[in-house]
Design an enzyme around this catalytic site. Structure first.
Site, mmCIF file in Angstrom:
data_model
loop_
_atom_site.group_PDB
_atom_site.id
_atom_site.type_symbol
_atom_site.label_atom_id
_atom_site.label_comp_id
_atom_site.label_asym_id
_atom_site.label_seq_id
_atom_site.Cartn_x
_atom_site.Cartn_y
_atom_site.Cartn_z
ATOM 1 N N TYR A 51 -0.139 91.793 63.101
ATOM 2 C CA TYR A 51 1.011 90.912 62.901
ATOM 3 C C TYR A 51 0.676 89.792 61.918
ATOM 4 C CZ TYR A 51 4.763 87.585 63.889
ATOM 5 O OH TYR A 51 5.814 86.706 63.764
ATOM 6 N N GLN A 154 11.373 73.603 59.371
ATOM 7 C CA GLN A 154 11.886 74.671 58.505
ATOM 8 C C GLN A 154 13.077 75.354 59.142
ATOM 9 O OE1 GLN A 154 11.255 78.114 59.595
ATOM 10 N NE2 GLN A 154 12.473 78.981 57.937
ATOM 11 N N TYR A 156 15.995 78.626 58.862
ATOM 12 C CA TYR A 156 16.564 79.848 58.299
ATOM 13 C C TYR A 156 18.091 79.739 58.310
ATOM 14 C CZ TYR A 156 12.110 82.391 58.569
ATOM 15 O OH TYR A 156 10.831 82.811 58.376
ATOM 16 N N THR A 184 14.478 77.667 54.034
ATOM 17 C CA THR A 184 13.906 78.892 53.475
ATOM 18 C C THR A 184 15.013 79.744 52.869
ATOM 19 O OG1 THR A 184 12.019 78.924 54.977
ATOM 20 C CG2 THR A 184 12.694 81.031 54.042
ATOM 21 N N ARG A 193 7.610 95.763 58.110
ATOM 22 C CA ARG A 193 6.178 95.607 57.841
ATOM 23 C C ARG A 193 5.463 96.743 58.574
ATOM 24 N NH1 ARG A 193 7.458 89.777 59.545
ATOM 25 N NH2 ARG A 193 8.334 88.947 57.608
ATOM 26 N N LYS A 281 12.430 76.288 50.055
ATOM 27 C CA LYS A 281 11.229 77.132 50.106
ATOM 28 C C LYS A 281 11.573 78.562 49.706
ATOM 29 C CE LYS A 281 7.534 78.604 53.246
ATOM 30 N NZ LYS A 281 7.670 80.060 53.063
ATOM 31 N N HIS A 305 6.846 84.265 50.008
ATOM 32 C CA HIS A 305 6.787 84.509 51.456
ATOM 33 C C HIS A 305 5.481 85.206 51.848
ATOM 34 C CE1 HIS A 305 9.667 83.842 54.780
ATOM 35 N NE2 HIS A 305 8.893 84.672 55.433
#
Length: 416
Positions: A51, A154, A156, A184, A193, A281, A305
């Protein structure tokens, strides 16, 4: 329980970790962040390491970030240095001890339970910025108690009900005394991933199967921390998900709420609400940096990122000079993606950044040393930055701007 794990002739117990914090024995075992990464690989469950260590696709974006930083060469100048270099930096009107900070991360407690608390405490002690993520394991209010002098937050994009949840988080951040608000912009869609998928983390739930449970049993230190700290959680979103929402309920709620890229009109609305420093960001193009400045944005955070969203992007360091040339001192420039050493920090400063942030380095530190990891990573980056400044003949951070640089990967953008 004695958590003693050995790899590559490195053996550190839980009791030793506290004793060695900041001392030479710890430096002997983990003299660089690379050593922390290798120890973490064998010290925490495999799913936790995959991870924190993996990225999008076949990790080519991560490799590109590293190789691009490694390719930047600095030409030293020698003379009389009246004193050792200093690393203090002013960011958005506040003085920090070094041009390094802890980047926002999603679910760091999966790597080491209690991670958010340990990072906040280490940042406060070292006087470097700590950016709490939307999906971090601390509430804004708790983080403000732990890191009152260095806390950033931060966000989203959460556009449902006219951004009601996001605007409430903005209100909470202001009330808690957050110094810098970070939006962001580089997660427009959810991506896969592969390294997470193959270890059972691809379904958007934390539901350990037999393989993962056996993996935990092989990592007694991690399991002991889990017993003390509890399951990873998205602390800031729990209250919105419902009074009886469990861990997976909150994860599902977050996946439903978070999505899309902020539009410029939306950014302008947050700019109007948030009166303190505001940072975007994920900026990778000079034209986007220019548009952000037109909207009154205070900070441009250059980032791909960390190679975790798409592996086709250029390295952050390779677009930095063009963005710095566009910004021309009108905003503070920050950079992440691939920073693993103080030399990387100085490379970024020489190419136009005001400060750098790291994510994986702190996760590897947590994986290797648990609660003591973040502090050790800060110490390494701080000391290496100071040493790199001295080696190239820079008396201060400002001197890096006059260093002669060879940067073969620098990306040239068409003139507008």
């Amino acid at each position: 329980m004695d958590d003693r794990t050995s790899t590559s002739n490195l053996t550190v117990s839980s009791s030793e970790q506290s004793a060695y914090r900041g001392g030479s024995p710890l430096r002997q075992r983990f003299p660089t962040i690379a050593y922390l990464r290798e120890h973490a690989r064998h010290h925490i469950p495999r799913f936790a390491f995959e991870y924190c260590d993996g990225g999008a696709g076949s990790d080519k974006g991560i490799a590109r970030n590293w190789s691009a930083l490694d390719a930047v060469e600095l030409v030293p100048r020698y003379g009389v240095m009246p004193s050792l270099p200093t690393c203090d930096v002013e960011l958005f009107g506040r003085r920090y001890a070094a041009p390094i900070g802890i980047a926002p991360m999603g679910g760091p407690a999966l790597v080491w339970p209690g991670a958010d608390r340990f990072m906040a405490q280490a940042a406060q002690k070292a006087r470097v910025p700590y950016v709490l993520g939307t999906v971090g394991g601390l509430t804004i209010e708790d983080a403000a108690l732990l890191a009152p002098d260095v806390l950033w937050f931060q966000l989203y994009r959460m556009a449902r009900n006219d951004h009601a949840l996001a605007f409430d988080l903005t209100r909470r951040a202001e009330a808690a005394g957050v110094h810098v608000f970070v939006m962001t912009v580089d997660v427009p869609v959810r991506t896969t991933r592969p390294r997470e998928v193959v270890v059972g983390l691809g379904g958007g739930r934390f539901s350990p199967d037999l393989r993962m449970i056996l993996d935990m049993l092989r990592s007694p230190g991690w399991l002991s921390a889990l017993a003390r700290e509890g399951h990873p959680r998205f602390a800031n979103l729990k209250s919105y998900a419902g009074a009886n929402a469990g861990t997976n309920d909150v994860i599902a709620f977050a996946r439903d709420e978070i999505g899309g890229a902020f539009t410029w009109d939306e950014i302008a609305r947050f700019r109007e609400r948030w009166k303190r420093p505001l940072v975007l960001k994920g900026i990778m193009h000079p034209a986007d940096a220019a548009r952000a400045i037109e909207l009154g944005i205070d900070g441009i955070w250059v980032s791909n990122h960390g190679g975790r969203q798409i592996e086709a992007l250029p390295a952050s360091i390779d677009v930095l000079p063009a963005i710095a040339a566009e910004v021309r001192g009108r905003a503070t420039i920050l950079l992440d993606s691939g920073v693993r050493s103080g030399t990387d920090v100085v490379r970024a400063l020489a190419l136009g950044a005001n400060a750098t942030f790291a994510g994986k380095a702190f996760l590897w530190g947590l994986g290797a040393l648990g609660a003591d990891g973040p502090g050790h990573v800060i110490d390494l980056l701080h000391d290496e930055t100071r040493a790199a400044l001295g080696q190239i003949g820079a008396h201060s951070l400002a001197d890096t701007r006059s260093v002669v640089i060879r940067h073969p990967g620098a990306l040239a953008f068409p003139s507008r």
